[in-house]
Design an enzyme around this catalytic site. Structure first.
Site, PDB file in Angstrom:
ATOM      1  N   HIS A 128       0.974  -1.265   0.113  1.00 14.89           N
ATOM      2  CA  HIS A 128      -0.202   0.077  -0.048  1.00 14.89           C
ATOM      3  C   HIS A 128       0.964   1.373   0.129  1.00 14.89           C
ATOM      4  CE1 HIS A 128      -3.459   2.404   0.374  1.00 14.89           C
ATOM      5  NE2 HIS A 128      -3.974   2.129   1.575  1.00 14.89           N
ATOM      6  N   GLN A 131      -0.141   4.747   0.890  1.00 16.18           N
ATOM      7  CA  GLN A 131      -0.491   4.757   2.311  1.00 16.18           C
ATOM      8  C   GLN A 131       0.761   5.302   3.192  1.00 16.18           C
ATOM      9  OE1 GLN A 131      -3.801   4.451   4.158  1.00 16.18           O
ATOM     10  NE2 GLN A 131      -2.405   5.411   5.682  1.00 16.18           N
ATOM     11  N   ASP A 223      -2.691  -1.395  12.593  1.00 19.67           N
ATOM     12  CA  ASP A 223      -3.583  -1.536  11.320  1.00 19.67           C
ATOM     13  C   ASP A 223      -4.586  -2.796  11.628  1.00 19.67           C
ATOM     14  OD1 ASP A 223      -5.091  -1.696   8.852  1.00 19.67           O
ATOM     15  OD2 ASP A 223      -3.342  -2.571   7.920  1.00 19.67           O
ATOM     16  N   CYS A 263      -3.835   3.508   9.760  1.00 18.91           N
ATOM     17  CA  CYS A 263      -4.146   3.757   8.338  1.00 18.91           C
ATOM     18  C   CYS A 263      -5.598   3.896   8.108  1.00 18.91           C
ATOM     19  CB  CYS A 263      -3.724   2.703   7.262  1.00 18.91           C
ATOM     20  SG  CYS A 263      -4.090   1.185   7.821  1.00 18.91           S
ATOM     21  N   ARG A 291      -3.110  11.867   2.669  1.00 17.12           N
ATOM     22  CA  ARG A 291      -3.080  10.934   1.717  1.00 17.12           C
ATOM     23  C   ARG A 291      -3.594  11.658   0.498  1.00 17.12           C
ATOM     24  NH1 ARG A 291      -5.054   5.423   2.085  1.00 17.12           N
ATOM     25  NH2 ARG A 291      -4.664   5.614  -0.263  1.00 17.12           N
TER      26      ARG A 291
END
Ligand code: CP
Ligand code: NVA
Length: 308
Positions: A128, A131, A223, A263, A291
């Protein structure tokens, strides 16, 4: 030649720093960049749900004077209705960039291979990158003038974790991982990142205790315990990860002013408590906001807009 962002491995540390510096300019002066991608269109090909990734890319394109088209899972039906190769080749005739959110990382790799336009990974099972870039930008924005920061990641050795490991390795940030046995990142991720980090001893450390991983940490990151696609494992994972919750007790092992990151989406009460999410330590929404800013910089770099 076009440049893709399939994984953090696609970027040099210099390129990451350039993205961060452009991000700062974008945050300071929105007006200056409002035509940076005028006339350009970004396609978002998603096989999984999304809030932040979709909205931040779409709004980001709009703010840069460009356009975006969201293609939900049932529309393109990647690899079922049409091959990844044919989708890549067709979309390349219409748009200037493609964001792909998928299960198998191989699909993003194939999309990048066959598309004539830049492909950006909007999350795969392996990585990711947008991110992690936004996360480390946020850390650097919040913690200035402090040397040797310790970044601790607690939880599952998943896609987000992999991208954070590579980003920290590229930027020389020590990362301490607190992950239950059997759920750590793949060995080759750790080896490759250690090579990237170079000789700096202790750059990447793996612990099977959350408390040890967050000792004297400047940042604690977590996460979800079960990522999208792993829903069936939720119950087992809740048991395996129960000692890896980011809660008030865990924060006591870290620095007093430790920053807490996630995240998102968060499962409050599982990997992180409500109390910590709402505490003065939490910067999760600044992180979510960034982001968009970081992705605008990525879009300008990759889609060829003006970046002065
Ligand atoms: N963090 C993140 O990628 O969020 P979404 O899944 O909502 O896009
Ligand atoms: N690891 C999570 C991240 C969501 C942004 C997932 O893949 O579902």
């Amino acid at each position: 030649m076009k440049k893709d962002l399939v994984s953090i491995k696609d970027l040099s540390s210099g390129e990451i720093k350039e993205i961060f510096s452009l991000t700062t300019k974008l945050k300071e002066n929105k007006v200056r960049f409002r035509k940076a991608l005028a006339g350009k269109t970004l396609a978002l090909v998603f096989q999984k749900p999304s809030n932040r990734t979709r909205v931040s890319f779409e709004v980001g394109m709009y703010q840069l004077g460009g356009n975006s088209i969201y293609l939900a899972p049932h529309e393109i039906n990647l690899g079922v209705r049409e091959s990844v190769k044919d989708v890549a080749k067709t979309l390349s005739r219409y748009v200037e960039g493609i964001v792909v959110r998928t299960f198998s990382h191989g699909i993003v790799v194939d999309m990048a291979r066959y598309a004539d336009v830049p492909v950006i990974n909007g999350l795969s099972d392996f990585s990711h990158p947008c991110q992690a870039l936004a996360d480390i930008f946020t850390v650097q924005e919040k913690i200035r003038n402090r040397k040797n920061i310790v970044f601790s990641y607690v939880g599952d050795g998943n896609n987000v974790c992999n991208s954070l490991i590579f980003t920290c390795a590229k930027l020389g940030i020590p990362i301490h991982l607190g992950i239950p046995k059997g759920y750590g990142p793949q060995r080759d991720v750790l080896l490759e990142a250690a090579q990237t980090a170079g000789a700096k001893a202790g750059s990447i450390q793996l612990f099977s205790s959350a408390a040890r991983a967050v000792k004297s940490a400047d940042v604690i990151y977590t996460d979800v315990w079960a990522s999208m696609g792993q829903e069936k494992e939720s119950r087992t994972r809740k048991l395996k990860f129960k000692d890896f919750q980011v809660n008030r007790q865990l924060l006591l092992y870290a620095k007093k002013d430790v920053l807490v990151m996630h995240c998102l989406p968060a499962h409050r009460g599982e990997e992180i408590t409500d109390e910590v999410m709402e505490s003065r330590h939490s910067i999760v929404f600044d992180q979510a906001e960034n982001r968009m800013h970081v992705q605008k910089a990525i879009l300008i770099k990759l889609l060829g807009g003006e970046d002065k």
